[in-house]
Design a protein around this motif. Structure first.
Motif, PDB file in Angstrom:
ATOM      1  N   THR A 164     -18.739  40.127  27.960  1.00 45.65           N
ATOM      2  CA  THR A 164     -17.849  39.205  27.371  1.00 45.65           C
ATOM      3  C   THR A 164     -18.830  37.765  27.094  1.00 45.65           C
ATOM      4  O   THR A 164     -18.417  37.497  25.551  1.00 45.65           O
ATOM      5  N   LYS A 167     -20.701  38.628  24.064  1.00 44.21           N
ATOM      6  CA  LYS A 167     -20.239  39.922  22.737  1.00 44.21           C
ATOM      7  C   LYS A 167     -20.626  41.302  22.611  1.00 44.21           C
ATOM      8  O   LYS A 167     -21.276  41.265  21.300  1.00 44.21           O
ATOM      9  N   VAL A 168     -21.185  42.096  23.649  1.00 43.23           N
ATOM     10  CA  VAL A 168     -21.318  43.281  23.451  1.00 43.23           C
ATOM     11  C   VAL A 168     -20.911  44.152  24.269  1.00 43.23           C
ATOM     12  O   VAL A 168     -19.446  43.405  25.260  1.00 43.23           O
ATOM     13  N   ASP A 169     -21.236  45.212  23.987  1.00 37.97           N
ATOM     14  CA  ASP A 169     -19.992  46.080  25.213  1.00 37.97           C
ATOM     15  C   ASP A 169     -20.024  46.546  26.298  1.00 37.97           C
ATOM     16  O   ASP A 169     -21.553  46.815  26.210  1.00 37.97           O
ATOM     17  N   PRO A 424     -26.009  32.711  28.000  1.00 41.51           N
ATOM     18  CA  PRO A 424     -26.203  32.866  26.751  1.00 41.51           C
ATOM     19  C   PRO A 424     -27.100  32.018  26.066  1.00 41.51           C
ATOM     20  O   PRO A 424     -27.865  31.575  25.218  1.00 41.51           O
ATOM     21  N   SER A 437     -29.851  41.267  22.910  1.00 46.11           N
ATOM     22  CA  SER A 437     -28.862  40.386  23.797  1.00 46.11           C
ATOM     23  C   SER A 437     -28.610  41.679  24.651  1.00 46.11           C
ATOM     24  O   SER A 437     -28.692  41.555  26.045  1.00 46.11           O
TER      25      SER A 437
END
Length: 499
Positions: A164, A167-169, A424, A437
């Motif tokens: 989350t 912002k990756v799977d 982040p 990332s």
């Protein structure tokens, strides 16, 4: 200034509880309150505490009703087959008992919740540890470390937070990490074996009822009978008079004043006294543990209780309802069906009230600690200082840096603070040097083995509370092994080219 105060507050807390100068609850409340005044923000202490309590209240509610639910399931006999199965495997060999603890904790951790893992593991293993005279901190340390490795499952929390935040799977983070995590779990099993060998040398082995004295690791099976008796003289050290010869062996060892209906539950009628290094005398007749004929058993409702538990864990994994709501409904339904009469329901709630109060009190006390850390800005300043201290030349190796930083940061911070506040920033620094990332996210998971013994993790208080182990003893014993496990995962990830 806030950076220094933050590190000083954490260090003061850890030193005082490990030296047993303060109880964890008192330390979690008084130390942050004092440092809040030192930071010149004493006037805002109330706001910080209320904010912290508000954030941890759902966790406290979940733990309260989870303890009641699983306590009732233990009372009615849902986990008795597991105990018998563990006994068949473990026999009376300390090596098998410790390895069995690691295996059981790893399997139960598949539900993604540390609290339920610890309740089930301690409930199954505590009577065996007590009867064999094994060190209880070995049990808590192995269980916490195994659960920490398994906590990286996508539904366990950290992986989802990392996905989350960056912002990756989540699957792209977790699936490639499976080989490294498997190596970490294998290391936990090897560690359990080594610790088991140490315990075997310390206490010897025992014979089971109706069997001849065993050779060192060969003890006969007695699956249906859960009471163990000392071996013949000269072949083993009897558990009824165990003398600890090492600090690790004696730490957290307790003597029970009587058996409880639920075995490992701290809420039972039995009491415990600290072990001071002398003989650990068990009550006459031995420690009964999960008594096979206790009046709370409900054999006719076994499949109902099993189905209810599976449904509850499935709903939790699928996130059909918030976890506190699920356990609240589950506890109410379990009590109503298994104990339809009001006096019986009150008796079951009262039997587990001590455990509920201890854990809930610890969570709300931890809310003071986290509230002050966050509200004063100490956490942010500490994270910024650590990130800023990274040499410029380490830029291309930000994945390695992230993995190393995940050990102290996830221990001294909540997962939310690390994954949403620090990760982040580390990812941005890595991106500037061409590090993806995904690599940063995978590296951020390696500290979870250590994280599960953090004083900021509510589940660890369930573990030490049910095992009747001092939190300071658990910390002193577990931290070094958990940190080593995290480093093994990091090294394996680098060797496999994952990180």
């Amino acid at each position: 200034m806030l950076t220094f105060l933050g590190f000083a507050m954490i260090a003061t807390f850890l030193v005082l509880i490990m030296m047993k100068k303060m109880s964890p609850i008192a330390a979690l409340v008084l130390i942050p309150a004092l440092f809040c005044v030192f930071a010149g923000k004493g006037a805002h202490l109330g706001d910080y505490v209320i904010d912290g309590v508000g954030k941890l209240a759902p966790t406290a509610a979940m733990l309260m009703f989870a303890i009641v639910y699983f306590g009732v399931m233990i009372d009615v006999g849902l986990f008795d087959p597991i105990v018998r199965g563990i006994l068949r495997f473990c026999k009376a060999d300390p090596v098998r008992v410790v390895v069995g603890t690691a295996v059981l904790a790893a399997i139960v951790s598949l539900d993604g919740d540390g609290s339920t893992t610890f309740m089930i593991t301690v409930s199954a293993m505590y009577p065996l540890y007590k009867r064999l005279g094994l060190s209880l901190v070995v049990m808590t340390g192995v269980a916490a470390t195994a659960n920490g490795v398994m906590n990286t499952l996508p539904w366990g929390g950290p992986t989802a937070r990392a996905a989350t935040a960056l912002k990756v799977d989540a699957a792209d983070i977790f699936v490639p990490m499976i080989p490294a995590l498997a190596v970490g779990l294998l290391f936990v099993f090897v560690l359990a074996y080594v610790l088991g060998v140490k315990e075997r040398r310390r206490v010897g082995t025992l014979a089971l009822p109706g069997q001849a004295a065993p050779e060192a690791a060969e003890v006969a099976e007695a699956a249906e009978e859960q009471e163990l008796v000392p071996a013949a003289p000269g072949t083993a050290t009897a558990a009824a008079a165990v003398t600890s010869t090492s600090a690790e062996g004696s730490a957290g060892s307790t003597a029970s004043a009587g058996s409880t209906a639920s075995g490992a539950s701290a809420a039972g009628p039995g009491s415990a006294a600290p072990h001071g290094g002398g003989s650990d005398a068990l009550p006459e007749g031995g420690f009964q543990g999960l008594a096979p004929h206790r009046p709370t058993l409900r054999p006719r409702l076994y499949w109902f209780n099993a189905g209810l538990t599976v449904a509850l864990l499935t709903a939790m994994i699928m996130e059909l309802l918030p976890i506190p709501v699920l356990f609240l409904l589950g506890a109410a339904l379990a009590l109503t069906v298994n104990f339809p009469h009001m006096p019986d329901q009150k008796a079951r709630i009262a039997a587990h009230a001590d455990n509920v109060l201890n854990v809930a009190g610890m969570v709300f006390a931890a809310a003071v600690f986290t509230g002050v850390l966050t509200g004063t800005g100490m956490v942010k300043h500490m994270a910024d200082w650590l990130v800023g201290a990274i040499p410029e030349g380490m830029g291309p190796h930000m994945a390695l840096v992230t993995g190393l930083l995940s050990l102290p940061l996830t221990y001294f911070m909540s997962n939310d603070g690390f994954y949403f506040g620090v990760l982040p920033v580390l990812a941005e620094a890595g991106a500037a040097h061409g590090v993806s990332s995904l690599e940063i996210a995978r590296a951020s998971l390696v500290g979870q083995a250590l994280h599960m013994s953090s004083p900021l993790v509510p589940a660890v208080y369930v573990l030490v509370g049910m095992a009747k182990v001092e939190f300071g003893d658990h910390t002193r014993f577990t931290v070094k092994w958990a940190a080593l496990t995290s480093l093994v995962v990091l090294l394996a990830g680098m060797l496999f080219g994952i990180i």
